[in-house]
Design a protein around this motif. Sequence first.
Motif, short mmCIF file in Angstrom:
data_model
loop_
_atom_site.label_atom_id
_atom_site.label_comp_id
_atom_site.label_asym_id
_atom_site.label_seq_id
_atom_site.Cartn_x
_atom_site.Cartn_y
_atom_site.Cartn_z
N TYR A 236 1.85 -3.12 -5.76
CA TYR A 236 0.57 -3.04 -6.44
C TYR A 236 0.04 -4.48 -6.45
O TYR A 236 0.76 -5.40 -6.80
CB TYR A 236 0.71 -2.55 -7.89
CG TYR A 236 1.21 -1.14 -8.06
CD1 TYR A 236 1.81 -0.75 -9.26
CD2 TYR A 236 1.08 -0.18 -7.06
CE1 TYR A 236 2.26 0.55 -9.46
CE2 TYR A 236 1.53 1.10 -7.24
CZ TYR A 236 2.12 1.47 -8.44
OH TYR A 236 2.58 2.75 -8.64
N PHE B 262 -3.05 -7.42 -7.38
CA PHE B 262 -4.06 -7.72 -8.39
C PHE B 262 -4.66 -9.10 -8.13
O PHE B 262 -4.03 -9.99 -7.55
CB PHE B 262 -3.42 -7.75 -9.80
CG PHE B 262 -2.76 -6.48 -10.20
CD1 PHE B 262 -1.47 -6.19 -9.78
CD2 PHE B 262 -3.40 -5.58 -11.01
CE1 PHE B 262 -0.85 -5.01 -10.14
CE2 PHE B 262 -2.79 -4.39 -11.39
CZ PHE B 262 -1.50 -4.11 -10.95
N TYR C 109 -6.64 -11.94 -10.67
CA TYR C 109 -7.07 -12.35 -12.01
C TYR C 109 -7.82 -13.68 -11.88
O TYR C 109 -7.55 -14.48 -10.97
CB TYR C 109 -5.88 -12.55 -12.95
CG TYR C 109 -5.28 -11.27 -13.48
CD1 TYR C 109 -4.37 -10.54 -12.74
CD2 TYR C 109 -5.62 -10.81 -14.75
CE1 TYR C 109 -3.81 -9.37 -13.23
CE2 TYR C 109 -5.07 -9.64 -15.26
CZ TYR C 109 -4.17 -8.93 -14.49
OH TYR C 109 -3.62 -7.77 -14.99
N PHE D 6 -8.83 -9.77 -15.69
CA PHE D 6 -8.62 -8.88 -14.56
C PHE D 6 -9.89 -8.77 -13.71
O PHE D 6 -10.99 -8.62 -14.24
CB PHE D 6 -8.22 -7.51 -15.08
CG PHE D 6 -8.20 -6.42 -14.06
CD1 PHE D 6 -9.25 -5.52 -13.97
CD2 PHE D 6 -7.12 -6.28 -13.20
CE1 PHE D 6 -9.23 -4.50 -13.04
CE2 PHE D 6 -7.10 -5.26 -12.27
CZ PHE D 6 -8.15 -4.36 -12.19
N LYS E 136 -7.77 -4.43 -8.52
CA LYS E 136 -6.41 -4.05 -8.17
C LYS E 136 -6.40 -3.12 -6.98
O LYS E 136 -7.37 -2.39 -6.73
CB LYS E 136 -5.73 -3.37 -9.37
CG LYS E 136 -6.34 -2.02 -9.72
CD LYS E 136 -5.68 -1.42 -10.96
CE LYS E 136 -6.39 -0.10 -11.36
NZ LYS E 136 -5.85 0.45 -12.63
N SER F 26 3.00 -6.43 -8.23
CA SER F 26 3.98 -5.70 -9.00
C SER F 26 4.51 -4.59 -8.13
O SER F 26 3.83 -4.17 -7.19
CB SER F 26 3.35 -5.13 -10.27
OG SER F 26 4.31 -4.42 -11.03
N ASN G 139 8.38 -0.24 -11.11
CA ASN G 139 8.91 -1.38 -11.87
C ASN G 139 8.43 -1.29 -13.31
O ASN G 139 7.67 -0.40 -13.68
CB ASN G 139 8.39 -2.66 -11.21
CG ASN G 139 9.20 -3.87 -11.58
OD1 ASN G 139 9.12 -4.36 -12.69
ND2 ASN G 139 9.98 -4.37 -10.65
N THR G 140 8.85 -2.23 -14.13
CA THR G 140 8.35 -2.28 -15.50
C THR G 140 6.89 -2.67 -15.57
O THR G 140 6.26 -2.55 -16.59
CB THR G 140 9.14 -3.29 -16.33
OG1 THR G 140 9.03 -4.58 -15.71
CG2 THR G 140 10.59 -2.90 -16.45
N GLY G 141 6.36 -3.12 -14.44
CA GLY G 141 4.98 -3.57 -14.41
C GLY G 141 4.83 -5.07 -14.48
O GLY G 141 3.72 -5.57 -14.50
N LYS G 142 5.96 -5.79 -14.53
CA LYS G 142 5.85 -7.25 -14.60
C LYS G 142 5.16 -7.76 -13.35
O LYS G 142 5.35 -7.24 -12.25
CB LYS G 142 7.21 -7.89 -14.77
CG LYS G 142 8.16 -7.73 -13.58
CD LYS G 142 9.49 -8.36 -13.89
CE LYS G 142 10.46 -8.22 -12.74
NZ LYS G 142 11.81 -8.75 -13.08
N LEU G 143 4.34 -8.77 -13.54
CA LEU G 143 3.57 -9.33 -12.46
C LEU G 143 4.24 -10.59 -11.93
O LEU G 143 4.75 -11.41 -12.70
CB LEU G 143 2.15 -9.66 -12.94
CG LEU G 143 1.29 -8.47 -13.32
CD1 LEU G 143 -0.01 -8.94 -13.98
CD2 LEU G 143 0.98 -7.62 -12.10
N PHE H 25 3.09 -13.84 -9.92
CA PHE H 25 1.84 -14.53 -9.61
C PHE H 25 2.02 -15.57 -8.51
O PHE H 25 3.09 -16.17 -8.36
CB PHE H 25 1.32 -15.26 -10.85
CG PHE H 25 0.73 -14.36 -11.90
CD1 PHE H 25 1.53 -13.79 -12.88
CD2 PHE H 25 -0.63 -14.09 -11.91
CE1 PHE H 25 0.97 -12.96 -13.85
CE2 PHE H 25 -1.19 -13.27 -12.88
CZ PHE H 25 -0.39 -12.70 -13.84
N GLY H 26 0.93 -15.79 -7.77
CA GLY H 26 0.86 -16.96 -6.92
C GLY H 26 0.58 -18.19 -7.76
O GLY H 26 0.40 -18.10 -8.99
#
Lengths: 114, 117
Positions: A32, A34, A36, A46, A49, A94, A98-102, A104-105
Amino acid sequence: AQSVAQPEDQVNVAEGNPLTVKCTYSVSGNPYLFWYVQYPNRGLQFLLKYITGDNLVKGSYGFEAEFNKSQTSFHLKKPSALVSDSALYFCAVSLSGNTGKLIFGQGTTLQVKP
Amino acid sequence: GAGVSQSPRYKVAKRGQDVALRCDPISGHVSLFWYQQALGQGPEFLTYFQNEAQLDKSGLPSDRFFAERPEGSVSTLKIQRTQQEDSAVYLCASSPIIAGPSYNEQFFGPGTRLTVL
């Protein structure tokens, strides 16, 4: 290990010109993706996505991004930049299930000059 | 409606002190995340709560870091015996649903900037 790369620390563009902020990712499984944006002294906001479906996704403030599975990229684009678009942009990934943890770059600073 | 709020916004601690950072998520949000953002870097995941259950704490850098969400709403991130390397912005985010096929975006607070002297 999952990772996200934003190869440009800063992108400079003139107002009215198109902009691209690059992002590539490395994950095992279905990602997934995203984008931001972070303004000074404010939280991450946000933009858009990609979960599944159409590879071109449209988001807030006229931004869009294209998911390219073969190139493992998710570049952020806008046809005509505004000075007010100047900010710090983060790409994140993500994993499905998963738990949804992101993850990031490191971020790309976009500077739009009048 | 109100967004995610965090307090304090700024915290200065002497090395060795304990600190507590508070996060008030959006009302009714099930999922709550903590991230650490060092200067010039992207946020890094610390821990995740689903209601009051801490389901993932794989990102906590040491046993000096502890997080809780006892009633499934407000969360506190505690750092014991702070070190200079703990200096960072600590971000809290909440999401209305549990991760899955309809995964939704996370809503971030403004962060707490911790400086350890």
